[in-house]
Design a protein around this motif. Sequence first.
Motif, PDB file in Angstrom:
ATOM      1  N   VAL A   1       6.784   9.353 -14.061  1.00  0.00           N
ATOM      2  CA  VAL A   1       6.896  10.751 -13.621  1.00  0.00           C
ATOM      3  C   VAL A   1       7.448  10.800 -12.204  1.00  0.00           C
ATOM      4  CG1 VAL A   1       5.040  11.521 -15.148  1.00  0.00           C
ATOM      5  CG2 VAL A   1       4.500  10.884 -12.801  1.00  0.00           C
ATOM      6  N   SER A   2       7.852  11.990 -11.776  1.00  0.00           N
ATOM      7  CA  SER A   2       8.405  12.146 -10.436  1.00  0.00           C
ATOM      8  C   SER A   2       7.357  11.811  -9.375  1.00  0.00           C
ATOM      9  CB  SER A   2       8.883  13.590 -10.225  1.00  0.00           C
ATOM     10  OG  SER A   2       7.764  14.466 -10.162  1.00  0.00           O
ATOM     11  N   SER A   3       7.816  11.496  -8.192  1.00  0.00           N
ATOM     12  CA  SER A   3       6.879  11.145  -7.122  1.00  0.00           C
ATOM     13  C   SER A   3       5.984  12.326  -6.759  1.00  0.00           C
ATOM     14  CB  SER A   3       7.623  10.638  -5.886  1.00  0.00           C
ATOM     15  OG  SER A   3       8.486  11.630  -5.385  1.00  0.00           O
ATOM     16  N   ARG A   4       6.512  13.544  -6.844  1.00  0.00           N
ATOM     17  CA  ARG A   4       5.694  14.733  -6.540  1.00  0.00           C
ATOM     18  C   ARG A   4       4.550  14.869  -7.531  1.00  0.00           C
ATOM     19  NH1 ARG A   4       9.323  19.773  -4.743  1.00  0.00           N
ATOM     20  NH2 ARG A   4       7.226  20.556  -4.410  1.00  0.00           N
ATOM     21  N   LEU A   5       4.860  14.707  -8.814  1.00  0.00           N
ATOM     22  CA  LEU A   5       3.816  14.809  -9.828  1.00  0.00           C
ATOM     23  C   LEU A   5       2.852  13.630  -9.720  1.00  0.00           C
ATOM     24  CD1 LEU A   5       2.501  16.179 -12.209  1.00  0.00           C
ATOM     25  CD2 LEU A   5       4.212  15.115 -13.713  1.00  0.00           C
ATOM     26  N   ARG A   6       3.380  12.454  -9.464  1.00  0.00           N
ATOM     27  CA  ARG A   6       2.529  11.275  -9.295  1.00  0.00           C
ATOM     28  C   ARG A   6       1.517  11.498  -8.169  1.00  0.00           C
ATOM     29  NH1 ARG A   6       6.116   7.624  -7.403  1.00  0.00           N
ATOM     30  NH2 ARG A   6       7.064   7.637  -9.454  1.00  0.00           N
ATOM     31  N   HIS A   7       1.982  12.016  -7.040  1.00  0.00           N
ATOM     32  CA  HIS A   7       1.078  12.269  -5.916  1.00  0.00           C
ATOM     33  C   HIS A   7       0.052  13.343  -6.250  1.00  0.00           C
ATOM     34  CE1 HIS A   7       4.248  10.118  -3.647  1.00  0.00           C
ATOM     35  NE2 HIS A   7       3.188   9.646  -3.009  1.00  0.00           N
ATOM     36  N   ALA A   8       0.471  14.366  -6.984  1.00  0.00           N
ATOM     37  CA  ALA A   8      -0.461  15.431  -7.378  1.00  0.00           C
ATOM     38  C   ALA A   8      -1.559  14.883  -8.289  1.00  0.00           C
ATOM     39  CB  ALA A   8       0.292  16.566  -8.067  1.00  0.00           C
ATOM     40  N   ILE A   9      -1.176  14.027  -9.224  1.00  0.00           N
ATOM     41  CA  ILE A   9      -2.167  13.436 -10.136  1.00  0.00           C
ATOM     42  C   ILE A   9      -3.108  12.524  -9.366  1.00  0.00           C
ATOM     43  CG2 ILE A   9      -2.463  11.839 -12.083  1.00  0.00           C
ATOM     44  CD1 ILE A   9       0.159  13.032 -13.241  1.00  0.00           C
ATOM     45  N   LEU A  10      -2.547  11.677  -8.516  1.00  0.00           N
ATOM     46  CA  LEU A  10      -3.395  10.776  -7.728  1.00  0.00           C
ATOM     47  C   LEU A  10      -4.345  11.554  -6.823  1.00  0.00           C
ATOM     48  CD1 LEU A  10      -0.835   7.965  -6.856  1.00  0.00           C
ATOM     49  CD2 LEU A  10      -2.833   7.777  -8.357  1.00  0.00           C
ATOM     50  N   LYS A  11      -3.870  12.637  -6.245  1.00  0.00           N
ATOM     51  CA  LYS A  11      -4.725  13.456  -5.386  1.00  0.00           C
ATOM     52  C   LYS A  11      -5.864  14.073  -6.202  1.00  0.00           C
ATOM     53  CE  LYS A  11      -4.682  17.038  -1.906  1.00  0.00           C
ATOM     54  NZ  LYS A  11      -3.898  18.010  -1.176  1.00  0.00           N
ATOM     55  N   GLU A  12      -5.539  14.536  -7.392  1.00  0.00           N
ATOM     56  CA  GLU A  12      -6.558  15.146  -8.276  1.00  0.00           C
ATOM     57  C   GLU A  12      -7.649  14.139  -8.624  1.00  0.00           C
ATOM     58  OE1 GLU A  12      -8.511  17.996 -10.422  1.00  0.00           O
ATOM     59  OE2 GLU A  12      -6.755  18.323  -9.158  1.00  0.00           O
ATOM     60  N   PHE A  13      -7.288  12.873  -8.723  1.00  0.00           N
ATOM     61  CA  PHE A  13      -8.237  11.832  -9.112  1.00  0.00           C
ATOM     62  C   PHE A  13      -8.603  10.920  -7.924  1.00  0.00           C
ATOM     63  CE2 PHE A  13      -6.474  13.306 -13.063  1.00  0.00           C
ATOM     64  CZ  PHE A  13      -7.597  13.409 -13.864  1.00  0.00           C
ATOM     65  N   GLN A  14      -8.552  11.476  -6.728  1.00  0.00           N
ATOM     66  CA  GLN A  14      -8.952  10.796  -5.498  1.00  0.00           C
ATOM     67  C   GLN A  14      -8.322   9.413  -5.332  1.00  0.00           C
ATOM     68  OE1 GLN A  14     -11.676  12.217  -7.524  1.00  0.00           O
ATOM     69  NE2 GLN A  14     -11.195  14.082  -6.397  1.00  0.00           N
ATOM     70  N   GLY A  15      -7.027   9.323  -5.683  1.00  0.00           N
ATOM     71  CA  GLY A  15      -6.272   8.104  -5.429  1.00  0.00           C
ATOM     72  C   GLY A  15      -6.291   7.060  -6.529  1.00  0.00           C
ATOM     73  N   ARG A  16      -7.072   7.268  -7.548  1.00  0.00           N
ATOM     74  CA  ARG A  16      -7.102   6.263  -8.626  1.00  0.00           C
ATOM     75  C   ARG A  16      -6.231   6.713  -9.791  1.00  0.00           C
ATOM     76  NH1 ARG A  16      -9.935   7.532 -13.054  1.00  0.00           N
ATOM     77  NH2 ARG A  16     -11.382   9.266 -12.914  1.00  0.00           N
ATOM     78  N   CYS A  17      -5.769   5.750 -10.558  1.00  0.00           N
ATOM     79  CA  CYS A  17      -4.940   6.050 -11.729  1.00  0.00           C
ATOM     80  C   CYS A  17      -5.854   6.461 -12.873  1.00  0.00           C
ATOM     81  CB  CYS A  17      -4.110   4.829 -12.118  1.00  0.00           C
ATOM     82  SG  CYS A  17      -3.064   5.149 -13.554  1.00  0.00           S
ATOM     83  N   PRO A  18      -5.734   7.707 -13.332  1.00  0.00           N
ATOM     84  CA  PRO A  18      -6.597   8.171 -14.431  1.00  0.00           C
ATOM     85  C   PRO A  18      -6.077   7.711 -15.784  1.00  0.00           C
ATOM     86  CG  PRO A  18      -5.104   9.898 -13.798  1.00  0.00           C
ATOM     87  CD  PRO A  18      -4.852   8.751 -12.852  1.00  0.00           C
ATOM     88  N   THR A  19      -6.912   7.870 -16.783  1.00  0.00           N
ATOM     89  CA  THR A  19      -6.463   7.608 -18.154  1.00  0.00           C
ATOM     90  C   THR A  19      -5.703   8.836 -18.651  1.00  0.00           C
ATOM     91  OG1 THR A  19      -8.442   8.532 -19.174  1.00  0.00           O
ATOM     92  CG2 THR A  19      -8.493   6.161 -18.647  1.00  0.00           C
ATOM     93  N   ILE A  20      -4.983   8.648 -19.732  1.00  0.00           N
ATOM     94  CA  ILE A  20      -4.262   9.771 -20.341  1.00  0.00           C
ATOM     95  C   ILE A  20      -5.263  10.846 -20.757  1.00  0.00           C
ATOM     96  CG2 ILE A  20      -2.832  10.451 -22.309  1.00  0.00           C
ATOM     97  CD1 ILE A  20      -1.566   7.623 -22.129  1.00  0.00           C
ATOM     98  N   ARG A  21      -6.407  10.440 -21.265  1.00  0.00           N
ATOM     99  CA  ARG A  21      -7.443  11.385 -21.683  1.00  0.00           C
ATOM    100  C   ARG A  21      -7.922  12.232 -20.497  1.00  0.00           C
ATOM    101  NH1 ARG A  21     -10.543  10.854 -26.014  1.00  0.00           N
ATOM    102  NH2 ARG A  21     -10.262   8.600 -26.093  1.00  0.00           N
TER     103      ARG A  21
END
Length: 105
Positions: A12-32
């Motif tokens: 995914v784009s870096s903007r979306l990647r950063h938004a997802i990481l921010k939502e999960f406090q820096g960790r890579c979440p599962t697809i679920r």
Amino acid sequence: MRLDEPFPLEAVSSRLRHAILKEFQGRCPTIREVAEIPDRRWLSTPDVGPRSVEIIHNFTDAAQEQTIRPPDAQLTDDELLKRLEWLQKEVQWLLDFLEAKLCKE
């Protein structure tokens, strides 16, 4: 791709990647975990718009479909046709994504 696998942040784009990481406090979440976030919440997040939500759905829906669907050998012709159409849309999305990436460079 399965629901309990890590969300493919590299796709995914870096903007979306950063938004997802921010939502999960820096960790890579599962697809679920990403799928469990309502669209309204994603849209209220900075740097996440309708296109980003669509991209998230592309990954989460694909994982859910693989979990729910029986093996291809057991699918009807109509189901196979729908799957083909879905895969063609996915391929087109990937081509558009790659073209956009190449245009940036």
